[in-house]
Design an enzyme around this catalytic site. Sequence first.
Site, PDB file in Angstrom:
ATOM      1  N   GLU A   1      22.767   0.924  25.980  1.00  0.00           N
ATOM      2  CA  GLU A   1      22.657   2.367  26.202  1.00  0.00           C
ATOM      3  C   GLU A   1      23.282   2.645  27.549  1.00  0.00           C
ATOM      4  O   GLU A   1      22.761   2.217  28.591  1.00  0.00           O
ATOM      5  CB  GLU A   1      21.187   2.798  26.197  1.00  0.00           C
ATOM      6  CG  GLU A   1      20.551   2.694  24.823  1.00  0.00           C
ATOM      7  CD  GLU A   1      19.081   3.073  24.821  1.00  0.00           C
ATOM      8  OE1 GLU A   1      18.547   3.325  23.728  1.00  0.00           O
ATOM      9  OE2 GLU A   1      18.454   3.109  25.905  1.00  0.00           O
TER      10      GLU A   1
ATOM     11  N   TYR B   1      14.660   5.609  18.029  1.00  0.00           N
ATOM     12  CA  TYR B   1      14.101   5.117  19.288  1.00  0.00           C
ATOM     13  C   TYR B   1      12.652   5.587  19.350  1.00  0.00           C
ATOM     14  O   TYR B   1      12.392   6.770  19.566  1.00  0.00           O
ATOM     15  CB  TYR B   1      14.920   5.681  20.449  1.00  0.00           C
ATOM     16  CG  TYR B   1      14.591   5.154  21.838  1.00  0.00           C
ATOM     17  CD1 TYR B   1      13.279   4.963  22.256  1.00  0.00           C
ATOM     18  CD2 TYR B   1      15.596   4.874  22.744  1.00  0.00           C
ATOM     19  CE1 TYR B   1      12.984   4.489  23.521  1.00  0.00           C
ATOM     20  CE2 TYR B   1      15.329   4.409  24.029  1.00  0.00           C
ATOM     21  CZ  TYR B   1      14.017   4.228  24.405  1.00  0.00           C
ATOM     22  OH  TYR B   1      13.723   3.778  25.662  1.00  0.00           O
TER      23      TYR B   1
ATOM     24  N   ASP C   1      12.325  10.710  33.259  1.00  0.00           N
ATOM     25  CA  ASP C   1      12.374   9.371  33.832  1.00  0.00           C
ATOM     26  C   ASP C   1      11.417   9.167  34.989  1.00  0.00           C
ATOM     27  O   ASP C   1      11.150  10.078  35.766  1.00  0.00           O
ATOM     28  CB  ASP C   1      13.808   9.073  34.303  1.00  0.00           C
ATOM     29  CG  ASP C   1      14.738   8.831  33.128  1.00  0.00           C
ATOM     30  OD1 ASP C   1      14.458   7.875  32.378  1.00  0.00           O
ATOM     31  OD2 ASP C   1      15.691   9.593  32.942  1.00  0.00           O
TER      32      ASP C   1
END
Lengths: 262, 408
Positions: A41, A167, A52
């Site tokens: 990725e 995912y 994040d």
Amino acid sequence: MAIHFHNHPGLVVYLTIGDPDLATSKRIALAAIDAGADVLELGVPFSDPLADGPVIQRASERAVQNGTRLEDVLALASALRKERPSVGLVIFSYLNPILQLGLERFAAAAENVGVDAVLATDLIAEESEEYRAVLRKHRLQPIFLAAPTSSDHRLARIAEVSEGFIYAISRVGITGTQQQVASDARELVTRLRRYTKLPIALGFGISNAAHVAVVAEYADAAVVGSAIVALIEQSSVEEAPAEVGKFIAALRTPVARETAVP
Amino acid sequence: MAEKSRTQLEMPPVARAPGRFDAYGGRYVPETLMAALQELEAAYAEAQRDPAFSSELAYLLHRYAGRPTPLYYASRLTESLGGAKIYLKREDLLHTGAHKINNCLGQGLLARRMGKRRIIAETGAGQHGVATATVCALFGMECIVYMGQEDMRRQELNVYRMRLLGAEVRSVSAGSATLKDAINEAMRDWVVNVRTTHYLLGSVLGAHPYPTMVRDFQRVIGIEARQQILEAEGRLPNAVLACVGGGSNAIGAFYEFIPDKNVRLIGVEAGGRGPGLGEHAARFQGGSPGVLQGTYSYVLQDDAGQISNTHSVSAGLDYASIGPEHAALHDSGRAEYVSASDEAALQATVRLARTEGILPALESAHAVAEAIRIAPAMDRNDILLINVSGRGDKDMGILARELNLQGA
């Protein structure tokens, strides 16, 4: 091209491209592939990475400071595709850098350099119609996230629009390491299997061989991100590729069953 | 039926999606938050149908927050400018000192309905943080407020107020350490604690349903003001002016006037120190459409799609994006957006203080500055209605420095 996991479990490695610099990112990426990563990725740095944790935030900030652009990430993808033809390449980005380059321009360039798939962190299935149409036109696979908080109805929708792999996020929260793989994870993968035959890669908080061994019991692949980004942060520019290679090679080392159980 | 479906087909597909304002708005969030956004949307829809919810909110707005706020004719300011009559909608007189309490009471009641006892919020100038801390104290909820380090420094009084009210203020040092960075951190907290926590977003920003819901809670400003100006003057104003950061006070003031095509709607952005990228927060002058923090709207950004730093003397306007409904009003031409510089806002603060004895927040002073600019050329029978969204007590530190006021 389509994403394939040739090993079980598959290994997906996330890198923030441009941290510490583009040339080193390339060396790290090659080392990661040679150490056993099935899919990379390629993270596009963004000024406001709200999904994040601190590790990827810092990496992203450094890469933005370096002036790393989406075009640079595509150029790196091109180089990797030439040198390692069979690796899976995913552009992993927040939506805004893609929108500024232009969806069509981005997709055409990504197809041209041999990218396989695209994952936009802040794009949900419902908002993705035009995006998917453009990706499809350029034979790029759209990958979507599935979360422990997603209802069955949403998982069905996510399964319907995803290609390549899904995912699955192992726990509610932002990216970053954790002590053990959350119990949320197994249940999420079980629920997802009802709606899809696609491979399921499990990510968020996976940082060692014990985690990978647990993930292998019920998912098709493990995604390792923050642990590698942190390792790059701690290593010198010269040593980072070798360190990352060693780390990834060790992720598939068999571990004693007891330590693998959360 | 046939008539109706034909009209629907003529609309672009995107405009029918929930939370869209023409092309703008939508939901651009990590999947983890979708369950919470849908839960909130459903709870809000249910609350809107429940008379008990609206009567409790009306009671609190009246007895606790001090609504309705007056519409005041600023005669000395008007005379000093020699043009249009200037009316002030006095949101600065509300409990906690700004319009933010309107939204906080509404969302606080919603959080209680959803059984969420932990509240998080972002704040820029601190007015939304103070209003959130206040409502959490009132409802006995845990309160965490994220605030940029730079904003904590320049709005220190509000930091003290939040802590006194029992809130935990968490400093955010990432990026420019202002409102945008505080929102990132609040969203990260929400992603982690989504099952127990309500994110009490303070403006018409973020993913659906926030821009719509926050607008609805702020609509009361325009509903009152429209009625009040009709009572006072027997006619509608020529223009309604409001400052625009995220845009909650502006949309609240504008919304009831949107169908009144003869009423100009003027949003005033922060012109800061000048026109260079990073020197201001005027999204409609230097920005372009993009996605930031959950919504598609005008954004100050570079050509790689990285979000720009912004500057304004007022922390509440110092933000790189703008509410999506404003983006739609801008593109359709129904509202006009201009900017006022730091200097013009400071001068407007002094002028309003010395002609009327009213100290506006530096944010609101941007709207006053535009009125001061345009009033003199207007007819004496014309009317300008300014929403004074907050009071300036919080800004005394900045004002003392910028205006060289002498202390002890």
